[in-house]
Scaffold this motif. Structure first.
Motif, PDB file in Angstrom:
ATOM      1  N   LYS A  35     -22.794  76.509  19.884  1.00  0.00           N
ATOM      2  CA  LYS A  35     -21.973  75.430  20.422  1.00  0.00           C
ATOM      3  C   LYS A  35     -22.818  74.167  20.370  1.00  0.00           C
ATOM      4  O   LYS A  35     -23.942  74.139  20.879  1.00  0.00           O
ATOM      5  CB  LYS A  35     -21.561  75.714  21.863  1.00  0.00           C
ATOM      6  N   TYR A  36     -22.271  73.127  19.740  1.00  0.00           N
ATOM      7  CA  TYR A  36     -22.998  71.871  19.563  1.00  0.00           C
ATOM      8  C   TYR A  36     -22.101  70.733  19.996  1.00  0.00           C
ATOM      9  O   TYR A  36     -20.956  70.634  19.564  1.00  0.00           O
ATOM     10  CB  TYR A  36     -23.384  71.715  18.086  1.00  0.00           C
ATOM     11  N   GLU A  37     -22.599  69.894  20.891  1.00  0.00           N
ATOM     12  CA  GLU A  37     -21.845  68.731  21.342  1.00  0.00           C
ATOM     13  C   GLU A  37     -22.692  67.490  21.146  1.00  0.00           C
ATOM     14  O   GLU A  37     -23.870  67.464  21.505  1.00  0.00           O
ATOM     15  CB  GLU A  37     -21.473  68.849  22.819  1.00  0.00           C
ATOM     16  N   LEU A  38     -22.063  66.481  20.574  1.00  0.00           N
ATOM     17  CA  LEU A  38     -22.720  65.204  20.326  1.00  0.00           C
ATOM     18  C   LEU A  38     -21.788  64.129  20.859  1.00  0.00           C
ATOM     19  O   LEU A  38     -20.661  63.996  20.391  1.00  0.00           O
ATOM     20  CB  LEU A  38     -22.953  65.027  18.818  1.00  0.00           C
ATOM     21  N   HIS A  39     -22.238  63.405  21.868  1.00  0.00           N
ATOM     22  CA  HIS A  39     -21.451  62.330  22.458  1.00  0.00           C
ATOM     23  C   HIS A  39     -22.137  61.018  22.124  1.00  0.00           C
ATOM     24  O   HIS A  39     -23.310  60.828  22.429  1.00  0.00           O
ATOM     25  CB  HIS A  39     -21.365  62.493  23.976  1.00  0.00           C
ATOM     26  N   MET A  40     -21.373  60.119  21.469  1.00  0.00           N
ATOM     27  CA  MET A  40     -21.955  58.840  21.097  1.00  0.00           C
ATOM     28  C   MET A  40     -20.907  57.744  21.155  1.00  0.00           C
ATOM     29  O   MET A  40     -19.709  58.009  21.066  1.00  0.00           O
ATOM     30  CB  MET A  40     -22.589  58.910  19.708  1.00  0.00           C
ATOM     31  N   ASP A  41     -21.354  56.533  21.317  1.00  0.00           N
ATOM     32  CA  ASP A  41     -20.478  55.382  21.287  1.00  0.00           C
ATOM     33  C   ASP A  41     -20.194  55.031  19.834  1.00  0.00           C
ATOM     34  O   ASP A  41     -21.064  55.161  18.964  1.00  0.00           O
ATOM     35  CB  ASP A  41     -21.134  54.187  21.973  1.00  0.00           C
ATOM     36  N   LEU A  42     -18.985  54.576  19.580  1.00  0.00           N
ATOM     37  CA  LEU A  42     -18.612  54.192  18.225  1.00  0.00           C
ATOM     38  C   LEU A  42     -19.543  53.107  17.690  1.00  0.00           C
ATOM     39  O   LEU A  42     -19.900  53.104  16.522  1.00  0.00           O
ATOM     40  CB  LEU A  42     -17.162  53.705  18.195  1.00  0.00           C
ATOM     41  N   SER A  43     -19.988  52.232  18.566  1.00  0.00           N
ATOM     42  CA  SER A  43     -20.871  51.144  18.136  1.00  0.00           C
ATOM     43  C   SER A  43     -22.188  51.664  17.560  1.00  0.00           C
ATOM     44  O   SER A  43     -22.838  50.983  16.781  1.00  0.00           O
ATOM     45  CB  SER A  43     -21.147  50.199  19.296  1.00  0.00           C
ATOM     46  N   ALA A  44     -22.572  52.887  17.906  1.00  0.00           N
ATOM     47  CA  ALA A  44     -23.824  53.451  17.391  1.00  0.00           C
ATOM     48  C   ALA A  44     -23.736  53.803  15.919  1.00  0.00           C
ATOM     49  O   ALA A  44     -24.754  53.914  15.246  1.00  0.00           O
ATOM     50  CB  ALA A  44     -24.202  54.693  18.193  1.00  0.00           C
ATOM     51  N   ILE A  45     -22.520  53.973  15.411  1.00  0.00           N
ATOM     52  CA  ILE A  45     -22.387  54.370  14.008  1.00  0.00           C
ATOM     53  C   ILE A  45     -21.741  53.296  13.141  1.00  0.00           C
ATOM     54  O   ILE A  45     -21.585  53.479  11.954  1.00  0.00           O
ATOM     55  CB  ILE A  45     -21.609  55.696  13.863  1.00  0.00           C
ATOM     56  N   GLU A  46     -21.391  52.162  13.730  1.00  0.00           N
ATOM     57  CA  GLU A  46     -20.834  51.070  12.947  1.00  0.00           C
ATOM     58  C   GLU A  46     -21.931  50.435  12.105  1.00  0.00           C
ATOM     59  O   GLU A  46     -23.057  50.272  12.558  1.00  0.00           O
ATOM     60  CB  GLU A  46     -20.233  50.001  13.853  1.00  0.00           C
ATOM     61  N   LEU A  47     -21.593  50.077  10.906  1.00  0.00           N
ATOM     62  CA  LEU A  47     -22.531  49.357  10.056  1.00  0.00           C
ATOM     63  C   LEU A  47     -22.503  47.895  10.456  1.00  0.00           C
ATOM     64  O   LEU A  47     -21.459  47.353  10.786  1.00  0.00           O
ATOM     65  CB  LEU A  47     -22.135  49.499   8.584  1.00  0.00           C
ATOM     66  N   SER A  48     -23.630  47.262  10.431  1.00  0.00           N
ATOM     67  CA  SER A  48     -23.643  45.854  10.797  1.00  0.00           C
ATOM     68  C   SER A  48     -22.808  45.059   9.808  1.00  0.00           C
ATOM     69  O   SER A  48     -22.825  45.314   8.608  1.00  0.00           O
ATOM     70  CB  SER A  48     -25.080  45.324  10.824  1.00  0.00           C
ATOM     71  N   GLY A  49     -22.051  44.119  10.336  1.00  0.00           N
ATOM     72  CA  GLY A  49     -21.212  43.276   9.489  1.00  0.00           C
ATOM     73  C   GLY A  49     -19.892  43.911   9.097  1.00  0.00           C
ATOM     74  O   GLY A  49     -19.159  43.357   8.286  1.00  0.00           O
ATOM     75  N   THR A  50     -19.574  45.073   9.624  1.00  0.00           N
ATOM     76  CA  THR A  50     -18.303  45.705   9.307  1.00  0.00           C
ATOM     77  C   THR A  50     -17.448  45.794  10.554  1.00  0.00           C
ATOM     78  O   THR A  50     -17.943  45.703  11.664  1.00  0.00           O
ATOM     79  CB  THR A  50     -18.487  47.124   8.740  1.00  0.00           C
ATOM     80  N   LYS A  51     -16.164  45.952  10.349  1.00  0.00           N
ATOM     81  CA  LYS A  51     -15.243  46.078  11.461  1.00  0.00           C
ATOM     82  C   LYS A  51     -14.660  47.477  11.472  1.00  0.00           C
ATOM     83  O   LYS A  51     -14.473  48.094  10.437  1.00  0.00           O
ATOM     84  CB  LYS A  51     -14.092  45.073  11.327  1.00  0.00           C
ATOM     85  N   VAL A  52     -14.364  47.951  12.662  1.00  0.00           N
ATOM     86  CA  VAL A  52     -13.686  49.234  12.798  1.00  0.00           C
ATOM     87  C   VAL A  52     -12.216  48.986  12.497  1.00  0.00           C
ATOM     88  O   VAL A  52     -11.600  48.086  13.052  1.00  0.00           O
ATOM     89  CB  VAL A  52     -13.854  49.811  14.213  1.00  0.00           C
ATOM     90  N   VAL A  53     -11.671  49.772  11.616  1.00  0.00           N
ATOM     91  CA  VAL A  53     -10.276  49.621  11.226  1.00  0.00           C
ATOM     92  C   VAL A  53      -9.489  50.767  11.842  1.00  0.00           C
ATOM     93  O   VAL A  53      -9.846  51.932  11.686  1.00  0.00           O
ATOM     94  CB  VAL A  53     -10.125  49.639   9.683  1.00  0.00           C
ATOM     95  N   GLU A  54      -8.434  50.423  12.538  1.00  0.00           N
ATOM     96  CA  GLU A  54      -7.579  51.439  13.137  1.00  0.00           C
ATOM     97  C   GLU A  54      -6.864  52.201  12.027  1.00  0.00           C
ATOM     98  O   GLU A  54      -6.515  51.617  10.993  1.00  0.00           O
ATOM     99  CB  GLU A  54      -6.545  50.799  14.064  1.00  0.00           C
ATOM    100  N   PRO A  55      -6.605  53.491  12.217  1.00  0.00           N
ATOM    101  CA  PRO A  55      -5.882  54.252  11.200  1.00  0.00           C
ATOM    102  C   PRO A  55      -4.492  53.661  10.992  1.00  0.00           C
ATOM    103  O   PRO A  55      -3.872  53.164  11.926  1.00  0.00           O
ATOM    104  CB  PRO A  55      -5.778  55.666  11.784  1.00  0.00           C
ATOM    105  N   ALA A  56      -4.028  53.701   9.760  1.00  0.00           N
ATOM    106  CA  ALA A  56      -2.698  53.175   9.441  1.00  0.00           C
ATOM    107  C   ALA A  56      -1.632  54.042  10.092  1.00  0.00           C
ATOM    108  O   ALA A  56      -1.779  55.254  10.204  1.00  0.00           O
ATOM    109  CB  ALA A  56      -2.503  53.150   7.929  1.00  0.00           C
ATOM    110  N   LYS A  57      -0.574  53.381  10.534  1.00  0.00           N
ATOM    111  CA  LYS A  57       0.545  54.131  11.087  1.00  0.00           C
ATOM    112  C   LYS A  57       1.343  54.722   9.952  1.00  0.00           C
ATOM    113  O   LYS A  57       1.427  54.156   8.865  1.00  0.00           O
ATOM    114  CB  LYS A  57       1.431  53.198  11.921  1.00  0.00           C
ATOM    115  N   ALA A  58       1.937  55.865  10.219  1.00  0.00           N
ATOM    116  CA  ALA A  58       2.757  56.529   9.198  1.00  0.00           C
ATOM    117  C   ALA A  58       3.972  55.653   8.893  1.00  0.00           C
ATOM    118  O   ALA A  58       4.553  55.053   9.808  1.00  0.00           O
ATOM    119  CB  ALA A  58       3.198  57.891   9.684  1.00  0.00           C
ATOM    120  N   PRO A  59       4.338  55.552   7.622  1.00  0.00           N
ATOM    121  CA  PRO A  59       5.514  54.739   7.287  1.00  0.00           C
ATOM    122  C   PRO A  59       6.764  55.364   7.887  1.00  0.00           C
ATOM    123  O   PRO A  59       6.818  56.571   8.104  1.00  0.00           O
ATOM    124  CB  PRO A  59       5.543  54.777   5.750  1.00  0.00           C
ATOM    125  N   PRO A  60       7.767  54.532   8.164  1.00  0.00           N
ATOM    126  CA  PRO A  60       9.009  55.096   8.717  1.00  0.00           C
ATOM    127  C   PRO A  60       9.627  56.078   7.733  1.00  0.00           C
ATOM    128  O   PRO A  60       9.524  55.903   6.521  1.00  0.00           O
ATOM    129  CB  PRO A  60       9.902  53.879   8.917  1.00  0.00           C
TER     130      PRO A  60
END
Length: 65
Positions: A35-60
């Motif tokens: 059993k392996y658990e890794l808890h981290m903030d998203l900011s820890a894995i963001e590349l500098s100068g990039t933005k987090v993009v929300e997943p696209a919503k499914a088309p109607p």
């Protein structure tokens, strides 16, 4: 799963290296499996100068009438 008697390269990666990024790292050698658990903030894995993009919503979906 029996706890290893020595610390190999894999253990270093999943425990020690991960601690540099994570808020917490937990490894449990349970009889039913690892059993392996890794808890981290998203900011820890963001590349500098990039933005987090929300997943696209499914088309109607078209509904036949």
């Amino acid at each position: 799963m029996a706890k290893p008697t020595r610390k190999g390269f894999g253990s270093v990666i999943i425990q020690d290296a991960a601690k540099s990024l994570a808020r917490s790292v937990s490894v449990d050698f349970d009889p039913l499996g690892l059993k392996y658990e890794l808890h981290m903030d998203l900011s820890a894995i963001e590349l500098s100068g990039t933005k987090v993009v929300e997943p696209a919503k499914a088309p109607p979906q078209l509904v036949a009438s």
